[in-house]
Design an enzyme around this catalytic site. Structure first.
Site, PDB file in Angstrom:
ATOM      1  N   HIS A 168      25.834  76.678  51.707  1.00 33.43           N
ATOM      2  CA  HIS A 168      24.595  75.960  52.019  1.00 33.43           C
ATOM      3  C   HIS A 168      23.534  76.871  52.650  1.00 33.43           C
ATOM      4  O   HIS A 168      22.459  76.406  53.018  1.00 33.43           O
ATOM      5  CB  HIS A 168      24.879  74.774  52.945  1.00 33.43           C
ATOM      6  CG  HIS A 168      25.486  73.614  52.230  1.00 33.43           C
ATOM      7  ND1 HIS A 168      24.740  72.727  51.479  1.00 33.43           N
ATOM      8  CD2 HIS A 168      26.778  73.206  52.126  1.00 33.43           C
ATOM      9  CE1 HIS A 168      25.555  71.805  50.965  1.00 33.43           C
ATOM     10  NE2 HIS A 168      26.791  72.078  51.337  1.00 33.43           N
TER      11      HIS A 168
ATOM     12  N   LYS B 214      24.350  75.334  44.125  1.00 38.94           N
ATOM     13  CA  LYS B 214      23.496  74.590  45.046  1.00 38.94           C
ATOM     14  C   LYS B 214      22.052  75.070  44.896  1.00 38.94           C
ATOM     15  O   LYS B 214      21.398  74.713  43.937  1.00 38.94           O
ATOM     16  CB  LYS B 214      24.058  74.704  46.458  1.00 38.94           C
ATOM     17  CG  LYS B 214      25.366  73.905  46.532  1.00 38.94           C
ATOM     18  CD  LYS B 214      26.050  73.890  47.854  1.00 38.94           C
ATOM     19  CE  LYS B 214      27.196  72.894  47.784  1.00 38.94           C
ATOM     20  NZ  LYS B 214      28.430  73.362  48.377  1.00 38.94           N
TER      21      LYS B 214
ATOM     22  N   SER C 108      28.228  71.660  56.320  1.00 37.09           N
ATOM     23  CA  SER C 108      27.558  70.826  55.318  1.00 37.09           C
ATOM     24  C   SER C 108      27.315  69.386  55.751  1.00 37.09           C
ATOM     25  O   SER C 108      26.474  68.718  55.180  1.00 37.09           O
ATOM     26  CB  SER C 108      28.349  70.853  54.014  1.00 37.09           C
ATOM     27  OG  SER C 108      29.695  70.521  54.257  1.00 37.09           O
TER      28      SER C 108
HETATM   29  C1  PLP Z   1      29.786  73.115  47.973  1.00 30.87           C
HETATM   30  C2  PLP Z   1      30.640  74.046  48.707  1.00 30.87           C
HETATM   31  C3  PLP Z   1      31.624  74.783  48.045  1.00 30.87           C
HETATM   32  C4  PLP Z   1      31.938  74.561  46.592  1.00 30.87           C
HETATM   33  O1  PLP Z   1      30.979  75.100  45.768  1.00 30.87           O
HETATM   34  P1  PLP Z   1      30.961  74.727  44.208  1.00 30.87           P
HETATM   35  O2  PLP Z   1      30.199  75.838  43.606  1.00 30.87           O
HETATM   36  O3  PLP Z   1      30.301  73.396  44.095  1.00 30.87           O
HETATM   37  O4  PLP Z   1      32.375  74.677  43.764  1.00 30.87           O
HETATM   38  C5  PLP Z   1      32.344  75.723  48.765  1.00 30.87           C
HETATM   39  N1  PLP Z   1      32.126  75.897  50.088  1.00 30.87           N
HETATM   40  C6  PLP Z   1      31.206  75.180  50.773  1.00 30.87           C
HETATM   41  C7  PLP Z   1      31.009  75.448  52.222  1.00 30.87           C
HETATM   42  C8  PLP Z   1      30.441  74.236  50.100  1.00 30.87           C
HETATM   43  O5  PLP Z   1      29.532  73.535  50.777  1.00 30.87           O
END
Ligand code: PLP
Length: 395
Positions: free
Chosen positions: A212, A243, A184
């Protein structure tokens, strides 16, 4: 009041943050998450959200949420294992397993909860977890909750991963290799085909957190497993619904027996209330829209390529990004934060990322491109970034 109940011990830590220059106020957005947002009362171009496909404020998705409220109310009323499991939750699991082309899907309340719940449920004492050093914090926390032993391999270093497997495989019952799908903070993609190959060679299980990558990579945004044509070869695929999908929630896709086990031992499923119906209705609509058309993912990639090529041609260092996540490397922490602050004053919101989120001395701006941006907005953002970078001697 004595010192203890004044929480002076916390006040001291806050002073430390301020001294180190990393204390911050939370920005306040007074409208929906879109390409343009009203931040602290000022309209700016939003280059900081994970709303990759612009679905967070899409009329079709909003309508589905409202319809779900009309039919089911606003709360599920209990955890899924008691009476919080509505038919709409069952439908969501089903729609997602079709989308992901996997036998079964278990939805959690967030991506974070999915990692926290799944890793500990599928590992045990006598097992080994091998994790990429740049894996997301929710994986690290999930691993901490597990009774298994832990090992960490250098970022995407397949030789190091194999060394660990060679040395330790025979000492354990199960071995689980965990990686982010898309990293990320750099936007690079995991070497999943090589990881799967090593896993097969050493009889290990594989776990990819595609937060992502889902909605971004693969056919119509089906994710990294689809992108590399590895269907059936990854044991646990995690995705978020918060996301690209634009709502809230997380899920793990895999075998039916995995889902069966999680419904008995996935602690967030047992001990935290199911997603609210509005969210579930909205997610089903978002995923349905993705399955109907690739226009959202195509637009996202078109925008990302456009934006990245402009930055590169102006001489910016965007590292090894292969996805719409576009870092602009600055290095110095204070300069990174000043860059971000000055951009905001000039109408572009892009967050500065510094230690401890990334290693010291690798401060960067992290630009998040969305299908919702117009070319005009991207042009204006690039122009502003260039002007401010010149002024601050960053380029
Ligand atoms: C954003 C993210 C999460 C968390 O996801 P949420 O639905 O916002 O709790 C978990 N793993 C990765 C790799 C992320 O980028």
């Amino acid at each position: 009041m004595d010192k203890i109940h004044d929480l002076q011990f916390l006040q001291e830590k806050i002073e430390e943050l301020k001294h180190d220059g990393v204390y911050r106020e939370l920005p306040v957005n007074t409208g929906p998450c879109d390409a343009m947002i009203t931040l602290n009362g000022k309209e700016v171009i939003n280059l900081s959200s994970n709303n990759y496909l612009g679905l967070a404020n899409h009329p079709r998705v909003k309508r589905a949420a409202i319809e779900a409220i009309e039919k089911y109310g606003v709360g599920a009323g209990a955890v899924r294992t008691i009476v919080g499991n509505m038919d709409i939750h069952e439908k969501l699991d089903e729609v997602l397993s079709k989308f992901k082309r996997e036998e079964a899907v278990m939805v959690f309340q967030s991506g974070y909860m999915c990692n926290a719940g799944t890793i500990q449920a599928v590992t045990d004492k006598g097992d080994l977890i091998i994790s990429d050093e740049l894996n997301h914090a929710s994986i690290i926390d999930g691993v901490r909750l597990s009774k298994a032993d832990k090992a960490v391999f250098r970022h995407s270093d397949m030789n190091h991963l194999e060394e660990i497997l060679k040395e330790k495989r025979n000492l354990y019952k199960n071995v689980l290799i965990i990686t982010d799908g898309v990293f990320s903070m750099d936007g690079d993609i995991a070497k999943l085909p090589a990881i799967v190959e090593l896993a097969e060679k050493y009889q290990a299980l594989t776990y990819v957190d595609d937060a992502h990558g889902s909605g971004v990579l693969g056919e119509n945004g089906r994710g990294i497993v689809d992108h590399f044509h590895l269907h059936g070869k990854v044991d646990f695929t995690i995705g978020t619904l918060s996301k690209a999908i634009g709502v809230i929630g997380g899920y793990v896709a895999g075998k039916k027996v995995m889902k069966e086990w999680l419904s008995h031992r996935g602690r967030p499923i047992l001990f935290s209330t199911a997603l609210p119906p509005a969210s579930v209705g909205a997610i089903i609509e978002s995923v349905t829209m993705l399955m109907e058309s690739n226009e959202y993912t195509e637009k996202l990639w078109d925008n990302a390529r456009y934006f990245k090529s402009k930055l590169v041609s102006l001489g910016f260092n965007i590292g090894k990004s292969e996805t719409p996540i576009t870092p602009i490397f600055v290095g110095d922490e204070a300069k990174t934060m000043l860059f971000s602050k000055t951009l905001l004053e000039n109408g572009v919101f892009v967050s500065g990322i510094v230690f401890p989120t990334v290693p010291k001395g690798t401060g960067r701006l992290r630009c998040m491109i969305s299908a919702g941006h117009t070319k005009e907005q991207l042009n204006l953002a690039v122009e502003t970034i260039y002007t401010v970078a010149k002024k601050l001697n960053i380029i």
